[in-house]
Design an enzyme around this catalytic site. Sequence first.
Site, PDB file in Angstrom:
ATOM      1  N   SER A  65      81.647  10.696 -36.538  1.00  0.00           N
ATOM      2  CA  SER A  65      82.961  10.595 -37.169  1.00  0.00           C
ATOM      3  C   SER A  65      82.875   9.970 -38.556  1.00  0.00           C
ATOM      4  CB  SER A  65      83.896   9.765 -36.286  1.00  0.00           C
ATOM      5  OG  SER A  65      83.392   8.449 -36.125  1.00  0.00           O
ATOM      6  N   CYS A 123      78.509   2.731 -29.340  1.00  0.00           N
ATOM      7  CA  CYS A 123      79.056   3.363 -30.543  1.00  0.00           C
ATOM      8  C   CYS A 123      77.940   3.325 -31.577  1.00  0.00           C
ATOM      9  CB  CYS A 123      80.284   2.609 -31.054  1.00  0.00           C
ATOM     10  SG  CYS A 123      80.917   3.222 -32.644  1.00  0.00           S
TER      11      CYS A 123
END
Length: 248
Positions: A8, A180
């Site tokens: 992202s 993450c």
Amino acid sequence: MKCGVFDSGIGGLSVAREILNAKLFDEIIYFGDTARVPYGNKNESTIIRYSLEALEFLKNFDIDFLIVACNSASSVAIEELKKEASFPVIGVIEAGVKAIENEKKDANILLTGTKRTINSQKYQHLLKQKGFKNIIPKATPLFVPLVEEGIVEGKIVDEVFDLYFHDIKKDEIDLIILGCTHYPFLEKSFKKHFKNAKLIHSGQAIVKMLKNDFSLKEKKESKIKLFASDNPEELRSRAKEWLNSSQV
């Protein structure tokens, strides 16, 4: 051989760095969807749509592998991506869980990630399948914008750590899954606050899987090309800081 990597934003550079250093591919094509970061607060259908758009972009480079260097995308979009790809698609969640399968089953595991990753329960489900029982999931979304801004140490970071982990007995944590790909850039801060814990890094887990499951061997050299949906200069600047600048 070419490998496509997407995230992202800039966090996936932590995965790209490990693959680049391992020299498993002649070329890595990295796409950061910086115009729409973060994915972690988006709904499932939106993340799937963004992921499929990233795949279509990377197909233009005739890639041989796709690494989904985004835990939020890995939690909801992997199956859809596999349907649309004619090459292997590897997500960071599967690799991360596989990396600890030989650890003690009674280990105290702190699972960190975005809200989407934690709420998807995918990590928790796979960990329980492997026999792990002591899992503490903790959504830590503020870490993403900190890394995006290049703030990885110091007072502000320490305050966010205290905000998220004030109720956890830090010296009893054995493993921390950095769920993450932004989080490995906070490695020093994690080690500062959790002195006894082993950190599980998605990039290192991906490299291990590529070597073991696909028998990839080291190349003489490996290079990386960078693309972003917004502000590519910022991505390139971070890459030069975090990667070997001669390869960028």
